[in-house]
Design a protein around this motif. Structure first.
Motif, short mmCIF file in Angstrom:
data_model
loop_
_atom_site.label_atom_id
_atom_site.label_comp_id
_atom_site.label_asym_id
_atom_site.label_seq_id
_atom_site.Cartn_x
_atom_site.Cartn_y
_atom_site.Cartn_z
N ALA A 2 -4.97 30.38 62.36
CA ALA A 2 -5.99 31.42 62.49
C ALA A 2 -6.63 31.71 61.15
O ALA A 2 -6.02 31.55 60.09
N ASN A 3 -7.90 32.12 61.21
CA ASN A 3 -8.59 32.50 59.98
C ASN A 3 -7.88 33.67 59.32
O ASN A 3 -7.33 34.54 60.00
N THR A 9 -8.91 40.33 49.14
CA THR A 9 -8.22 41.60 49.10
C THR A 9 -7.96 41.96 47.65
O THR A 9 -7.41 41.15 46.88
N ILE A 10 -8.37 43.16 47.27
CA ILE A 10 -8.17 43.67 45.91
C ILE A 10 -6.98 44.60 45.95
O ILE A 10 -6.97 45.59 46.68
N PRO A 136 1.76 39.77 46.26
CA PRO A 136 2.01 38.58 47.07
C PRO A 136 2.32 37.36 46.21
O PRO A 136 2.12 37.36 44.99
N LEU A 137 2.79 36.32 46.88
CA LEU A 137 2.96 35.02 46.24
C LEU A 137 1.68 34.21 46.41
O LEU A 137 0.89 34.43 47.34
N ALA A 138 1.46 33.28 45.49
CA ALA A 138 0.29 32.42 45.59
C ALA A 138 0.37 31.59 46.86
O ALA A 138 1.45 31.27 47.37
N GLY A 139 -0.79 31.24 47.38
CA GLY A 139 -0.83 30.42 48.58
C GLY A 139 -2.24 30.25 49.08
O GLY A 139 -3.19 30.77 48.51
N SER A 140 -2.38 29.48 50.12
CA SER A 140 -3.69 29.26 50.74
C SER A 140 -3.51 29.24 52.26
O SER A 140 -3.17 28.21 52.83
N PRO A 141 -3.68 30.40 52.93
CA PRO A 141 -4.09 31.68 52.36
C PRO A 141 -2.92 32.42 51.70
O PRO A 141 -1.78 31.95 51.74
N VAL A 142 -3.25 33.58 51.11
CA VAL A 142 -2.25 34.45 50.52
C VAL A 142 -1.80 35.44 51.59
O VAL A 142 -2.62 36.05 52.28
N HIS A 143 -0.49 35.59 51.74
CA HIS A 143 0.05 36.46 52.78
C HIS A 143 0.43 37.82 52.18
O HIS A 143 1.05 37.90 51.12
N PRO A 150 2.02 42.20 58.85
CA PRO A 150 1.52 41.20 57.92
C PRO A 150 0.05 40.89 58.16
O PRO A 150 -0.48 41.06 59.27
N CYS A 151 -0.63 40.45 57.11
CA CYS A 151 -2.00 39.94 57.22
C CYS A 151 -2.17 38.89 56.14
O CYS A 151 -1.26 38.63 55.36
N SER A 152 -3.32 38.27 56.11
CA SER A 152 -3.55 37.21 55.12
C SER A 152 -4.95 37.34 54.55
O SER A 152 -5.84 37.97 55.12
#
Length: 383
Positions: A2-3, A9-10, A136-143, A150-152
């Motif tokens: 999912a997108n 997010t700041i 959060p931890l780095a990622g693609s996307p960031v969780h 939860p969201c991303s």
């Protein structure tokens, strides 16, 4: 897959985070895809005592905030800055007319600035998440983990003020903050006085023409002693440190103190993670450069991300690395100035102290030396 819930997010709803949200919203096709995560400003009761937390914003920062529609209604102009060294000859004066600007900068109350910025964010269409999520931890996307679940997000921009990891220096000083009333105020004139214990700044205060915001850097034990003094004893100590230039000085309201240290780390923290403002660097308050540097971080990051906001499905990491390279020189120069000044002027070496006094005299006599420094303090390095 999912997108992501959000494109950006700041994390952090302070002045830099709010300014970054407004800059991005101005360029985003759908501002609701940008989220600002952090608590709302605390409401203040009417008649509250004058808050000693005042911020010096340079000319470049004022212009940036004005373009965002987020300049507070109360501000005290800084037209000139008088720089001196206690116990030594030599001083320099930086004046707005030499730089062909209407003012060098302004002093605003912290609460006024944050209230104005946050109100502008509410009007911008940005999604507000009124909580402080964990980093959060780095990622693609960031969780992200929020209270509602939860969201991303495609990008997480950190402006939460947590100490960056990397370069660190403890100055062995605390900054004592207070508001003082001067019997003989000099409108528009700010003072930076270097003493053996650290710099002492008096800045025009937006709450009154005869008021000044005091930032007095001293050893920790001296800071506690100053806080414990009666008003009469505090006024006498301040008068002895600053002199008679503004007549009798009187403390009004509360006094606060906080430890001073330098922390600086990388701008890009991993895939989809970028730090700005105090999340990237915290500085000594000498010359009042910390927030100004953070606002330049925000302005330039938003500019770099403008084309990506129209196509958020495209890769972004190379743009983030480009941003880090763009910011490197400005960050290094500002960190260098604010780190060097309080340490050099507080030295116990008499020869070096005399050399500092001669340096101030040379800056005053030679515009070719003074103007580059003044120009950097006026607006930093901007694209």
């Amino acid at each position: 897959m999912a997108n992501p819930t959000y494109d950006i997010t700041i994390l952090g709803s302070g002045p830099v985070g709010c300014a970054l949200a407004l800059s991005l919203a101005d360029a985003a096709p759908d501002p609701a895809r940008i989220a600002l995560a952090g608590p709302a400003p605390t409401p203040r009761p009417s008649g509250q005592a004058i808050d000693p937390r005042a911020l010096a914003l340079n000319h470049g920062s004022r212009r940036f905030l004005e373009t965002l529609g987020a300049w507070p209604t109360r501000a005290a102009d800084i037209l000139s800055v008088h720089v001196s060294q206690a116990g030594h000859l030599g001083r320099t004066l930086i004046d707005h007319r030499e730089l062909n600007v209407p003012r060098l900068g302004c002093v605003v109350a912290y609460d006024d600035l944050l209230d104005t910025l946050y109100a502008a964010v509410r009007r911008s269409g940005v999604t507000i998440l009124p909580e402080r999520p964990q980093r959060p931890l780095a990622g693609s996307p960031v969780h992200l983990r929020l209270a509602d679940g939860p969201c991303s997000t495609r990008l997480a921009l950190l402006s939460d003020g947590a100490r960056p990891q990397g370069l660190r220096r403890e100055y062995g000083q605390h900054a004592v903050l207070a508001t003082v009333r001067a019997a003989a105020p000099d409108p528009g004139l700010a003072f930076e006085r270097f003493t053996r214990t650290g710099p002492l700044a008096l800045l025009p205060h937006p709450a009154g023409a005869d008021l000044y915001s005091l930032v007095w850097c001293v050893p920790p034990e001296r800071a506690q002693a100053l806080q414990d003094l009666s008003n009469t004893a505090f006024d006498a100590a301040l008068q002895a440190a600053f002199g008679q230039r503004l007549g009798r000085l009187q403390r009004i309201g509360e006094t606060h103190a906080f430890p001073l240290s330098l922390h600086a780390g990388p701008s890009v923290l991993g895939q989809g993670l970028v730090a700005v403002g105090n999340a990237a660097q915290t500085l000594h308050p000498v010359a009042g450069q910390g927030l100004n540097l953070g606002l330049r971080d925000a302005a330039q990051l938003a500019q770099v991300l403008r084309p990506w906001l129209a196509q958020p499905d495209t890769p972004v990491q190379s743009l983030l690395e480009h941003h880090a390279r763009q910011r490197r020189a400005d960050r290094a120069l500002t960190l260098g100035i604010t780190d060097m000044l309080p340490r050099v002027f507080a030295t116990a070496n008499p020869l070096l102290r005399h050399a500092c006094g001669l340096g101030l005299a040379a800056l005053d006599l030679l515009p070719a030396l003074r103007k580059p420094l003044a120009h950097h303090l006026l607006q930093g390095q901007r694209l």
